[in-house]
Design a protein around this motif. Structure first.
Motif, PDB file in Angstrom:
ATOM      1  N   VAL A   7       0.813  -1.214   0.000  1.00 43.42           N
ATOM      2  CA  VAL A   7       0.000   0.000   0.000  1.00 43.42           C
ATOM      3  C   VAL A   7       0.855   1.276   0.000  1.00 43.42           C
ATOM      4  O   VAL A   7       1.773   1.400   0.791  1.00 43.42           O
ATOM      5  CB  VAL A   7      -0.925   0.028   1.229  1.00 43.42           C
ATOM      6  CG1 VAL A   7      -1.737   1.308   1.247  1.00 43.42           C
ATOM      7  CG2 VAL A   7      -1.833  -1.179   1.227  1.00 43.42           C
ATOM      8  N   ASP A  64      -9.635   6.192  -1.157  1.00 35.36           N
ATOM      9  CA  ASP A  64      -8.902   5.801  -2.354  1.00 35.36           C
ATOM     10  C   ASP A  64      -8.037   6.932  -2.897  1.00 35.36           C
ATOM     11  O   ASP A  64      -7.215   6.720  -3.769  1.00 35.36           O
ATOM     12  CB  ASP A  64      -9.885   5.346  -3.440  1.00 35.36           C
ATOM     13  CG  ASP A  64     -10.741   4.193  -2.961  1.00 35.36           C
ATOM     14  OD1 ASP A  64     -10.334   3.048  -3.147  1.00 35.36           O
ATOM     15  OD2 ASP A  64     -11.822   4.459  -2.385  1.00 35.36           O
ATOM     16  N   PHE A  67      -4.860   6.730  -0.195  1.00 36.68           N
ATOM     17  CA  PHE A  67      -4.089   5.482  -0.250  1.00 36.68           C
ATOM     18  C   PHE A  67      -4.333   4.750  -1.567  1.00 36.68           C
ATOM     19  O   PHE A  67      -5.414   4.829  -2.133  1.00 36.68           O
ATOM     20  CB  PHE A  67      -4.476   4.568   0.907  1.00 36.68           C
ATOM     21  CG  PHE A  67      -4.231   5.179   2.255  1.00 36.68           C
ATOM     22  CD1 PHE A  67      -3.011   5.040   2.897  1.00 36.68           C
ATOM     23  CD2 PHE A  67      -5.235   5.918   2.877  1.00 36.68           C
ATOM     24  CE1 PHE A  67      -2.790   5.621   4.137  1.00 36.68           C
ATOM     25  CE2 PHE A  67      -5.018   6.503   4.120  1.00 36.68           C
ATOM     26  CZ  PHE A  67      -3.789   6.347   4.746  1.00 36.68           C
ATOM     27  N   GLU A  68      -3.297   4.031  -2.001  1.00 36.26           N
ATOM     28  CA  GLU A  68      -3.432   3.284  -3.249  1.00 36.26           C
ATOM     29  C   GLU A  68      -2.915   1.860  -3.092  1.00 36.26           C
ATOM     30  O   GLU A  68      -1.972   1.613  -2.363  1.00 36.26           O
ATOM     31  CB  GLU A  68      -2.664   3.984  -4.363  1.00 36.26           C
ATOM     32  CG  GLU A  68      -3.393   5.194  -4.921  1.00 36.26           C
ATOM     33  CD  GLU A  68      -2.481   5.981  -5.843  1.00 36.26           C
ATOM     34  OE1 GLU A  68      -1.694   5.359  -6.565  1.00 36.26           O
ATOM     35  OE2 GLU A  68      -2.560   7.222  -5.819  1.00 36.26           O
ATOM     36  N   TYR A  69      -3.553   0.971  -3.818  1.00 34.43           N
ATOM     37  CA  TYR A  69      -3.145  -0.423  -3.772  1.00 34.43           C
ATOM     38  C   TYR A  69      -2.888  -0.899  -5.202  1.00 34.43           C
ATOM     39  O   TYR A  69      -3.801  -0.940  -6.013  1.00 34.43           O
ATOM     40  CB  TYR A  69      -4.253  -1.259  -3.133  1.00 34.43           C
ATOM     41  CG  TYR A  69      -3.836  -2.652  -2.774  1.00 34.43           C
ATOM     42  CD1 TYR A  69      -2.930  -2.863  -1.745  1.00 34.43           C
ATOM     43  CD2 TYR A  69      -4.338  -3.744  -3.454  1.00 34.43           C
ATOM     44  CE1 TYR A  69      -2.541  -4.140  -1.401  1.00 34.43           C
ATOM     45  CE2 TYR A  69      -3.958  -5.033  -3.105  1.00 34.43           C
ATOM     46  CZ  TYR A  69      -3.065  -5.225  -2.089  1.00 34.43           C
ATOM     47  OH  TYR A  69      -2.683  -6.497  -1.744  1.00 34.43           O
ATOM     48  N   PRO A  70      -1.644  -1.256  -5.500  1.00 35.30           N
ATOM     49  CA  PRO A  70      -1.268  -1.675  -6.845  1.00 35.30           C
ATOM     50  C   PRO A  70      -1.943  -2.977  -7.268  1.00 35.30           C
ATOM     51  O   PRO A  70      -2.373  -3.762  -6.428  1.00 35.30           O
ATOM     52  CB  PRO A  70       0.245  -1.853  -6.741  1.00 35.30           C
ATOM     53  CG  PRO A  70       0.495  -2.128  -5.287  1.00 35.30           C
ATOM     54  CD  PRO A  70      -0.526  -1.335  -4.560  1.00 35.30           C
TER      55      PRO A  70
END
Lengths: 73, 73
Positions: A7, A64, A67-70
DNA sequence: CCCCGATGTCAGGTCTGTTTGACATCACGG
DNA sequence: CCGTGATGTCAAACAGACCTGACATCGGGG
């Protein structure tokens, strides 16, 4: 050495965007320690969902956005 | 007896909306245990941010859509 | 009737997020 | 030059998320 936290976050950017808000102040507003803010900001580990919500709320952005989730490993 | 998890979620609803997806299947897709899904679904504790992201991704919804954080204490 | 899938519970243990506190560095102003 | 605010590091401890495994219930089929 656990798993590298996939994250990522934009906390630092959001802090500066919010009038040079300091880490200590953010920590205070969120209700956590300065240490925790530093660690999360540096991506050493991802925060709890609750903390993530509080951070996003401080900056007035959706989760969103902060925070970012690849995609996939 | 820790702090009551203020975070709520719509996992159960999302599961049924996604063609009666079972807890076991969701757990499998997310990469956690069935137990964990049950606990989170029941609001016994809030998931990690990573897990929250994965859950939201399984259902194809944004984080703020799958989880909610109430205003003030 | 019996089996099985789906949900839920309990006990114990591991891992990681969070805290506390002490300390190092750098930039800035007096 | 000294003090102070902001950032960062390290270590040790605690708490809560997550796991394993065993078991209990309930509904639907064969």
């Amino acid at each position: 050495m656990g798993k590298p936290t996939r994250v990522t976050n934009r906390i630092r950017a959001l802090r500066f965007a919010a009038g040079e808000m300091t880490q200590a102040e953010l920590a205070d507003r969120v209700g956590v320690t300065r240490q925790t803010i530093i660690a999360v900001e540096q991506g050493r580990y991802s925060p709890s969902l609750e903390m993530a919500f509080q951070i996003a709320r401080v900056f007035g952005v959706p989760l969103d956005d902060a925070f970012e989730y690849p995609k996939e490993a």
